[in-house]
Design an enzyme around this catalytic site. Structure first.
Site, PDB file in Angstrom:
ATOM      1  N   ARG A   8      -4.293  -9.611  -8.685  1.00  0.00           N
ATOM      2  CA  ARG A   8      -5.009  -9.594  -7.404  1.00  0.00           C
ATOM      3  C   ARG A   8      -6.482  -9.308  -7.307  1.00  0.00           C
ATOM      4  NH1 ARG A   8      -2.217  -7.069  -2.224  1.00  0.00           N
ATOM      5  NH2 ARG A   8      -0.353  -7.665  -3.583  1.00  0.00           N
ATOM      6  N   ASP A  17       5.918 -11.353   3.791  1.00  0.00           N
ATOM      7  CA  ASP A  17       6.970 -10.534   2.681  1.00  0.00           C
ATOM      8  C   ASP A  17       7.117  -9.162   3.296  1.00  0.00           C
ATOM      9  OD1 ASP A  17       4.493  -9.167   1.671  1.00  0.00           O
ATOM     10  OD2 ASP A  17       5.024  -9.953  -0.282  1.00  0.00           O
ATOM     11  N   ARG A  18       6.399  -8.815   4.454  1.00  0.00           N
ATOM     12  CA  ARG A  18       6.246  -7.516   4.979  1.00  0.00           C
ATOM     13  C   ARG A  18       6.263  -7.974   6.793  1.00  0.00           C
ATOM     14  NH1 ARG A  18       2.246  -3.275   3.425  1.00  0.00           N
ATOM     15  NH2 ARG A  18       0.585  -4.742   4.597  1.00  0.00           N
ATOM     16  N   SER A  25      -1.843 -11.801  -0.111  1.00  0.00           N
ATOM     17  CA  SER A  25      -0.888 -10.858   0.536  1.00  0.00           C
ATOM     18  C   SER A  25      -1.602 -10.404   2.060  1.00  0.00           C
ATOM     19  CB  SER A  25      -0.418  -9.666  -0.320  1.00  0.00           C
ATOM     20  OG  SER A  25       0.393  -8.889   0.447  1.00  0.00           O
ATOM     21  N   HIS A  26      -1.626  -9.088   2.239  1.00  0.00           N
ATOM     22  CA  HIS A  26      -2.394  -8.479   3.545  1.00  0.00           C
ATOM     23  C   HIS A  26      -3.750  -8.186   3.253  1.00  0.00           C
ATOM     24  CE1 HIS A  26      -0.875  -5.243   1.045  1.00  0.00           C
ATOM     25  NE2 HIS A  26      -1.919  -4.516   1.685  1.00  0.00           N
ATOM     26  N   HIS A  68       8.361  -3.896   3.558  1.00  0.00           N
ATOM     27  CA  HIS A  68       9.152  -4.747   2.616  1.00  0.00           C
ATOM     28  C   HIS A  68      10.497  -4.344   2.850  1.00  0.00           C
ATOM     29  CE1 HIS A  68       5.984  -6.288   0.159  1.00  0.00           C
ATOM     30  NE2 HIS A  68       5.344  -5.327   0.176  1.00  0.00           N
ATOM     31  N   ASP A 116       1.441 -13.127   4.070  1.00  0.00           N
ATOM     32  CA  ASP A 116       2.176 -13.899   3.148  1.00  0.00           C
ATOM     33  C   ASP A 116       3.579 -13.805   3.348  1.00  0.00           C
ATOM     34  OD1 ASP A 116       2.516 -11.383   1.761  1.00  0.00           O
ATOM     35  OD2 ASP A 116       2.840 -12.095   0.098  1.00  0.00           O
ATOM     36  N   LYS A 145       1.725 -13.715  -7.293  1.00  0.00           N
ATOM     37  CA  LYS A 145       2.892 -12.998  -7.372  1.00  0.00           C
ATOM     38  C   LYS A 145       3.843 -13.943  -8.415  1.00  0.00           C
ATOM     39  CE  LYS A 145       2.318 -10.480  -3.116  1.00  0.00           C
ATOM     40  NZ  LYS A 145       3.109 -10.041  -1.793  1.00  0.00           N
ATOM     41  N   ASP A 181       3.088  -9.970   7.910  1.00  0.00           N
ATOM     42  CA  ASP A 181       1.606  -9.788   7.011  1.00  0.00           C
ATOM     43  C   ASP A 181       1.331 -11.269   6.492  1.00  0.00           C
ATOM     44  OD1 ASP A 181       3.346 -10.347   4.971  1.00  0.00           O
ATOM     45  OD2 ASP A 181       2.279  -9.016   3.738  1.00  0.00           O
TER      46      ASP A 181
END
Length: 460
Positions: free
Chosen positions: A16, A241-242, A104-105, A324, A239, A114, A237
């Site tokens: 990232r 995943d949270r 992501s966030h 997560h 993407d 990822k 978030d």
């Protein structure tokens, strides 16, 4: 042609960086060439590729796919969607690995990758090896094919499999992230009444930052729940995943509290099983799991580390303070906030039907938010060794699973090195405000003894 990936982009759990500064199209090509090479050398031939809604994602996708195919790997593109949809595709399609292009966030000018390798998280030393191979252009040659697979409806069908939840009135905030299109399809098929916010994918994140672990970002969701008198609200978030959540009174249900709710039905069905949470989680969570007859296990922070520990211990459920949530029970073991939301509806249904009542019954603890302190990268881990050494020499009750988590009569405090940034992360939890002050003073004392001041907080 060799290619050196910026070392700051090679994180513990993913790749990232800042687009145009530490991450660009040439990096995407090199990641594709190297990951494709690793897949081929392990006997694989096909990789699924997905992307989030950031403005830079289509260009990175094009170069990533070019790199994969030039290494002789066939690519199945699943298009725009959340990271867990890529994990789902990797599990269900006939592929040997998967890559999601996502920041992501992080803010909109970040992006990254990822990765999943033959069904397992690709992290830590795997990512360092990928960096070394790219620098040496240690690549296979070939000409793979590219095809497209529309998996979104299949994914939504799977999210709803085994659904036995009641009809609730729920607010949903997709934060203009990649969850939006899936969420719109999902709520049409759920019982009850559903109000959605910001489901249009927009990589500039015009409404608020897509990180539901920061309370400020839940303001719109709280307002929606209050205005419509909803039962509760759920946020994702960038993407998906949270997960984040608020109850009917607008109180935040933090990651460890969500896990406590989700654990109850799982432990009814699988009594005595292990439930994993990271070192940042409240003592109230570990006590609750034990009370429900489960085996609480405290483990290191980091989604890849938790996934690996779940496989090792056959835990049906795990979670992190950061939102997560990992279900192996009736699911695949990966972190999926959309699935966690479905399981939250199911859990609340089974537990009497009011998330507000469940939240009110929780043991009240007083805790700090996550505090982050800038530290030179070269000092990050040595400082933690110094802290542990001092604590152990004076016989403190310390758990060194991930940094130092110190138990005292007042409660506990944690200091650990971040795996993804040049910061130390601290948190404390007590039964009283005075106790919390004493715990925070211990953190300050340890930082000072290693030549650091607490100083200004670092933003996420």
């Amino acid at each position: 042609m060799t290619h050196r990936l910026n070392p700051t982009s090679l994180r513990e759990y993913d790749i990232r960086g800042i687009v145009g500064e530490t991450l660009g199209d040439a990096d995407a090509y090199a990641v594709g060439r190297t990951f494709g090479t690793l897949i081929r050398r392990s006997g694989g031939t096909r990789v699924a590729v997905g992307r989030d809604g950031r403005l830079s994602s289509p260009a990175l996708e094009a170069e990533l796919v070019r790199g994969l195919t030039t290494s002789g790997v066939d690519v199945v593109r699943i298009g725009l969607g959340p990271t867990p949809m890529l994990y789902f595709a990797e599990a269900e399609l006939e592929v040997d690995g998967g890559i999601q292009i996502t920041g992501s966030h992080n803010p909109g000018h970040y992006n990254g990758f990822k990765m999943v390798f033959f069904g397992s998280a690709f992290f830590g030393q795997d990512i360092q090896k990928l960096g070394r191979m790219a620098a040496e252009a240690d690549w296979e040659e070939g000409s793979g094919t590219v095809s497209d697979a529309d998996v979104m409806d299949m994914y939504v069908d799977r999210l709803l499999q085994n659904f036995d939840g009641q009809a609730f009135r729920i607010g949903w905030d997709a934060g203009n992230g990649a969850a939006g299109p899936v969420l719109e399809r999902l709520v049409k098929r759920l019982p009850g009444e559903h109000h959605t916010l910001f489901t249009e994918v927009d990589g500039t994140f015009p409404n608020h930052h897509p990180d539901p672990t920061v309370e400020h970002n839940l303001a719109d969701l709280k307002a929606l729940v209050a205005e419509k008198g909803l039962d509760f609200g759920v946020a994702f978030d960038g993407d998906a995943d949270r997960i984040g959540a608020v109850d009917g009174r607008g109180r935040v249900i933090w990651g460890d509290q969500i896990l406590a709710v989700l654990a109850e039905p799982v432990l009814r069905e699988m009594p005595g099983s292990t439930i994993i949470a990271d070192v940042k989680a409240s003592q109230a969570l570990f006590d609750r799991i034990a009370e429900l007859g489960g085996k609480p296990l405290m483990w290191k922070t980091g989604h890849s580390l938790i996934k690996s520990k779940m496989k090792e211990t056959e835990a049906p459920l795990a979670g992190e303070m950061s939102g997560h949530i990992f279900f192996a029970h009736q699911w695949y073991g990966f972190d999926d906030a959309l699935y966690a939301a479905i399981r939250l509806i199911r859990a609340v249904s089974q537990m009497g039907g009011s998330l507000t009542d469940i939240r009110s019954a929780m043991q009240e603890m007083i805790n700090t938010p996550e505090m982050r302190f800038q530290v030179d990268e070269s000092r990050k881990f040595p400082v933690m060794e110094e802290v542990l050494s001092r604590l152990q020499s004076r016989g403190a009750n310390v758990d060194p699973t991930d940094g130092a988590r110190v138990n005292t009569e007042d409660g506990w405090w944690l200091l650990r090195a971040s795996n993804t940034q040049d910061v130390l992360v601290a948190r404390a939890e007590a039964k009283s405000a005075e106790g919390l002050d004493r715990l925070v003073a211990q953190i300050d004392d340890q930082l000072a003894k290693s030549g650091l001041s607490r100083g200004p907080q670092v933003a996420h």
